[in-house]
Design a protein around this motif. Structure first.
Motif: not given
Length: 167
Positions: A1-5, A13-21
């Protein structure tokens, strides 16, 4: 949940974001893509975020690295910073603080002369080259160009551009 938030907040805020679980996905992305800034949690499913920091540094990545962790011991901070992380942010924290730390790292890591796409930009000398051909800009045109390049993934209002330049 924190990663998603975090992802959603940074996107707003205008950033291009990628994430990994998990560690495996994070390691794969770290090995393939060049990032400007990487946020790493020490405690990842299937591995340690500190190993991601080590991997990034060993590969010669120029990415700024911020460790985000619930672990607030000085030993963890020292180990992360010693591996090459630029900053360490203990949970809980304010999302705005994270953004400010990212902005600080991005500013610190920007160079006097940078290559963006086909453009070579030297802010100190106010020059822009495209394929070794100099582009003549007025002072205002140069400021607008730089603003637009630095905010390329953001929607900017006329007012924002005016406030960011000497218009």
């Amino acid at each position: 949940d924190l990663r998603k938030s975090i992802k959603q907040y940074l996107y707003q805020e205008g950033y291009v974001v990628e994430s990994a679980s998990d560690f495996v996905k994070a390691s794969e992305k770290a090995g393939v893509y060049d990032y400007d800034c990487v946020l790493v949690d020490i405690t990842l499913p299937k591995g340690s975020g500190l190993d991601i920091v080590k991997q990034l540094k060993e590969s010669g990545s120029k990415a700024g690295i911020i460790i985000i962790s619930a672990k607030n011991s000085s030993g963890d901070k020292i180990k992360g910073l010693d591996l090459g992380a630029d900053d360490y942010l203990a949970k809980p924290y304010e999302p705005r603080e994270l953004v400010l730390r990212i902005e600080s790292i991005l500013k610190r890591n920007s160079t006097k002369s940078s290559k963006i796409g086909d453009f070579t930009i030297d802010k100190d000398n106010r020059t822009v080259l495209i394929d070794d051909y100099a582009i003549d800009f007025t002072k205002i045109e140069f400021e607008i160009f730089i603003y637009l390049i630095e905010n390329k993934n953001k929607i900017s209002s006329r007012e924002q551009i005016l406030n960011a330049t000497s218009l």
